[in-house]
Enzyme design. Sequence first.
Site, PDB file in Angstrom:
ATOM      1  N   LYS A  12       0.879  -1.181   0.000  1.00 55.51           N
ATOM      2  CA  LYS A  12       0.000   0.000   0.000  1.00 55.51           C
ATOM      3  C   LYS A  12       0.912   1.226   0.000  1.00 55.51           C
ATOM      4  O   LYS A  12       1.291   1.735   1.065  1.00 55.51           O
ATOM      5  CB  LYS A  12      -0.894  -0.052   1.241  1.00 55.51           C
ATOM      6  CG  LYS A  12      -2.162   0.745   1.111  1.00 55.51           C
ATOM      7  CD  LYS A  12      -3.167   0.372   2.182  1.00 55.51           C
ATOM      8  CE  LYS A  12      -4.290   1.373   2.263  1.00 55.51           C
ATOM      9  NZ  LYS A  12      -5.135   1.473   1.076  1.00 55.51           N
TER      10      LYS A  12
HETATM   11  C1  LIG Z   1      -6.311  -0.621  -4.127  1.00 56.44           C
HETATM   12  C2  LIG Z   1      -7.005  -1.231  -2.958  1.00 56.44           C
HETATM   13  N1  LIG Z   1      -7.441  -2.494  -3.037  1.00 56.44           N
HETATM   14  C3  LIG Z   1      -8.061  -3.083  -2.003  1.00 56.44           C
HETATM   15  C4  LIG Z   1      -8.289  -2.420  -0.821  1.00 56.44           C
HETATM   16  C5  LIG Z   1      -8.933  -3.125   0.344  1.00 56.44           C
HETATM   17  O1  LIG Z   1      -7.959  -3.378   1.316  1.00 56.44           O
HETATM   18  P1  LIG Z   1      -8.327  -3.478   2.856  1.00 56.44           P
HETATM   19  O2  LIG Z   1      -9.376  -4.527   2.951  1.00 56.44           O
HETATM   20  O3  LIG Z   1      -7.063  -3.930   3.504  1.00 56.44           O
HETATM   21  O4  LIG Z   1      -8.787  -2.147   3.292  1.00 56.44           O
HETATM   22  C6  LIG Z   1      -7.859  -1.103  -0.693  1.00 56.44           C
HETATM   23  C7  LIG Z   1      -8.072  -0.348   0.549  1.00 56.44           C
HETATM   24  O5  LIG Z   1      -7.207  -0.264   1.364  1.00 56.44           O
HETATM   25  C8  LIG Z   1      -7.195  -0.498  -1.780  1.00 56.44           C
HETATM   26  O6  LIG Z   1      -6.770   0.762  -1.691  1.00 56.44           O
END
Ligand SMILES: Cc1ncc(COP(=O)(O)O)c(C=O)c1O
Length: 316
Positions: free
Chosen positions: A157
Amino acid sequence: MDQAELIWHNGEFVPWEDAKVHVLSHALHYGTGVFEGIRCYETERGPAVFRHADHLNRLAKSAELYYLGLPYSPEEIGEATRELIRRNGLGSCYIRPLAFRGYGSLGLYATDAPVDLIVAAFPWGAYLGEEGQKHGIRAKVSSWRRIGPGGLIPHAKASGQYLNSILAKTESTNAGYEEAILLDERGFVCEGSGENIYLVRDGEIVTPGHSSSILDSINRKSVIQIARDLGDTVVERDVARAELYLAEEIFLTGTAAELVPVREIDDHPIGEPGEITRHVQAKFVDALYGRAEEYLEWLDFVEVSTGADEPSKVSS
Ligand SMILES: Cc1ncc(COP(=O)(O)O)c(C=O)c1O
């Protein structure tokens, strides 16, 4: 955006408006930051951060993958976050830790630029709206492909990677849809601009796997576990675009959006949220708010003073 009183900045609690950086900060120029989106929920036992340790461990992993030495451990960041929630007097809120290369060098091998760390916590409602959570949203497959593993690190991320999500989200919003669905480099379904995606096909839940360039998502893990515990079959596999149009049900999950059904995709009607989406959503929301005994271990409770005449907000 809704503001809170304080932001934690490199170990200090500073007033919201004083949490500033230099314009020559490395991350501002190159996106050299890693971050988390975390939610805290007001439960019967007080505020509780959902899967806090998992989020902070992912932050540490993202930092490692992009050669950013985190100046604080996940445990220290966790403690700072709980204290920030207390000092801001928050219940349900969104939490944004961000580690980024600060001021000191503009070269690409920038070990002279320090790694700065902030944590903000502030009120933020359902990202795709409460109506969307109830009745579903309209989504569109983006003309932009999700970043692939040959150029960046989809599992992580990282700030700069979000230019990809922003292109897709902007395109779909300008076209009148509420969310974009990105395909991976190979043309298989990957995820939403900020959510993972699940389809119901022949009564089974199907979701793209890690070889489809998805983010290593926390809610995906939770929802897969919940669905399996409820007796549903969950299959992780490549998903062809046309399967979106053939699906009986579709839903998305992510920290900001929570669990959101999709009622229409590329103008193909999917319909009102179906049975499987509904029961997974209900249990997921129970887990978030501490109403599901079996998932209480996912919650990091924030101790707040409950004394009748004591203020709940600790002064800085
Ligand atoms: C690109 C992306 N995909 C998927 C997710 C879902 O991830 P999470 O369940 O860890 O929030 C997020 C959000 O954080 C995201 O930014």
